[in-house]
Write an enzyme that holds these catalytic residues in place. Structure first.
Site, PDB file in Angstrom:
ATOM      1  N   SER A 143       0.859  -1.187   0.000  1.00  0.00           N
ATOM      2  CA  SER A 143       0.000   0.000   0.000  1.00  0.00           C
ATOM      3  C   SER A 143       0.895   1.237   0.000  1.00  0.00           C
ATOM      4  CB  SER A 143      -0.902   0.006   1.230  1.00  0.00           C
ATOM      5  OG  SER A 143      -0.124   0.250   2.389  1.00  0.00           O
ATOM      6  N   LYS A 144       0.264   2.401  -0.049  1.00  0.00           N
ATOM      7  CA  LYS A 144       0.990   3.685  -0.124  1.00  0.00           C
ATOM      8  C   LYS A 144       2.029   3.833   0.995  1.00  0.00           C
ATOM      9  CE  LYS A 144      -0.968   6.747  -3.229  1.00  0.00           C
ATOM     10  NZ  LYS A 144      -0.375   6.352  -4.496  1.00  0.00           N
ATOM     11  N   ARG A 145       1.725   3.265   2.163  1.00  0.00           N
ATOM     12  CA  ARG A 145       2.647   3.471   3.295  1.00  0.00           C
ATOM     13  C   ARG A 145       4.003   2.781   3.055  1.00  0.00           C
ATOM     14  NH1 ARG A 145      -0.676  -0.521   5.075  1.00  0.00           N
ATOM     15  NH2 ARG A 145       0.327  -2.447   5.726  1.00  0.00           N
TER      16      ARG A 145
ATOM     17  N   GLY B 227       5.675   3.064   0.373  1.00  0.00           N
ATOM     18  CA  GLY B 227       6.476   3.842  -0.589  1.00  0.00           C
ATOM     19  C   GLY B 227       5.899   3.753  -1.985  1.00  0.00           C
TER      20      GLY B 227
END
Length: 467
Positions: A242-244, A246
């Site tokens: 996911s976005k977290r 990177g």
């Protein structure tokens, strides 16, 4: 199907950028086809008209092009083939392998609520499945497949092994909606059949779809492709990417300065292996890649490994090709193109600066001396190295460099001799010289820089720094 030429496909939905997981799926399909002299086709699954955008299609094509994954023929639009998908549904109606269902959404929801209340399966069974066509009302209908009620469907998967699904777990899925538009499940099968796809290599989130899609192959009497459902990519913490974690989009990796060859190598190793081989070329990957080497568990993103491979690929790269890709990297970032004089110096500097560089940003940092224009601006550390004493010594060095033949041996001898006369180690004199030539304290060796810059430019930079 063993004598049939291999045809694979990548079929993204154009609802955003090219995801790193999608890029790996495309790479696996590309490697499998290219390694067997087959075809790699591209299909844009743009049937979801609300979420599909031309910009997203463009981003996907750009991402694939940057990665160097060339496809055969023109990309196919699934939406453009809606008439063909509907035609197949009508053939199934005529053959009795599909039927018209007049149930309304309210009736289906009422059935499901009752099933939930009684603890029964909420799998919808239409009362129209065996209805006499004479009883059909003049009302909107969907076309549903006549799924088998007994036995099991076996997905013979090259990665997951045999996956068995009981047929009483499969519903009579909708093929055509009440407005006559085809569903994704039907469109995928018709497209794969018409495109002659022999191997469907895709994420294992599609594994359950395979059982339902096999119903269409069976109803039409078509050959089922070879399935290979690959585990998804997880973040370093083992959780779904996911976005977290990177960067998710391929273009982000280009902007971060990774070369495409390193990215291909890294993505190939995400979930597939060939013995202990970590670093390999495209031709090796094509020769080695097979479905048996794909692991069953999710691969984990590891930036350290990507950085390591980047360093190896940049060192091994052809100088001219690397320079070409460096220019594309800068263009992607919106930086101004290099001047001709800078390009010429960069070409000569490439052997010095590409070693140990883990990305184009690091390469540019090391190559800064070749890009600087006179008078070279000194950073804080370089300015400190150019004190009055150092400047005096550089002034003494100038006439010796003017008469030296411009070879590494003689340049080293001239600088070493002067350093000895002042009772200094070579390093003590190399520091102010580095500051004068590069304007910073991290750079290739001073002698390498002088050879790249040439006599006139080197002497002019030293003169600027001593005045």
């Amino acid at each position: 199907m063993s004598d049939t030429p291999v045809v694979t496909r990548f079929a993204p939905s154009p609802t955003g950028y090219l995801h790193i997981g999608g890029a790996r799926t495309a790479l696996f399909n590309w490697l499998y086809a290219r390694g067997r002299g087959g075809k790699f086709l591209l299909r844009i699954e743009d049937t979801d008209r609300e979420r599909s955008t031309p910009e997203a299609t463009e981003a996907i094509l750009k991402g694939l092009t940057w990665l160097g994954l060339d496809w055969d023929g023109e990309p196919i639009s699934q939406f453009d083939r809606a008439d063909r998908h509907a035609e197949v549904a009508h053939q199934m109606l005529a053959a009795g392998t599909a039927y018209k269902c007049f149930a309304t959404q309210d009736e289906i929801e009422a059935f499901r609520e009752a099933a939930r209340a009684e603890g029964r399966s909420t799998l919808y069974r239409s009362p129209w499945r065996d209805a006499d066509p004479a009883t059909h009302p003049d009302a909107p209908y969907v076309v549903r497949i006549n799924a088998p009620l007994e036995g099991e469907t076996i997905i013979r998967d090259q990665v997951q092994g045999d996956v068995r699904i009981r047929n009483d777990q499969l519903d009579d899925m909708v093929l055509l909606r009440s407005d006559g538009t085809p569903t994704y499940m039907l469109a995928v099968v018709v497209d794969d059949h018409d495109m002659g796809i022999t191997h469907v290599i895709r994420g294992d989130d599609h594994l359950n779809n395979a059982a339902r899609q096999m119903l269409v192959y069976s109803a039409m009497g078509w050959d089922v492709p070879i399935w290979a459902h690959i585990p998804l990519i997880h973040g370093p913490d083992g959780k779904k990417l996911s976005k977290r974690h990177g960067a998710l989009g391929v273009e982000e990796y280009q902007l971060m300065g990774y070369p495409a060859a390193a990215m291909r190598n890294y993505l190939a190793r995400l979930g597939w292996s060939h013995g202990d081989d970590e670093f390999f070329t495209d031709s090796q990957a094509m020769e080695w890649f097979d479905l048996g080497g794909i692991g069953k568990s999710p691969a984990r993103l590891d930036f350290k490994k990507l950085d390591h491979l980047t360093g190896l690929h940049m060192s091994a790269a052809d100088d001219a090709a690397l320079l070409h890709e460096l220019q594309a990297y800068r263009a992607a970032k919106g930086d101004a193109p290099f001047a001709d004089a800078q390009l010429a110096l960069l070409q000569d500097a490439m052997p010095l600066v590409k070693d140990k560089a883990k990305g184009f940003d690091q390469l540019l940092e090391k190559a800064q001396f070749a890009l600087a224009s006179r008078p070279v601006e000194q950073d804080e550390k370089a300015a400190k190295a150019l004190d009055d004493v150092s400047r005096g010594i550089l002034r003494e060095l100038t006439p010796r460099l003017q008469t030296a033949t411009w070879s590494r041996t003689e340049l080293e001898e001239s600088v070493s001799a002067l350093a000895q006369e002042h009772g200094l180690g070579l390093g003590k004199l190399a520091q102010p010289l580095r500051a004068a030539l590069a304007g910073r304290m991290t750079s290739p060796s001073v002698f390498d820089m002088m050879l790249v810059l040439g006599r006139d430019e080197s002497l002019a930079r030293i003169k600027d720094a001593t005045e």
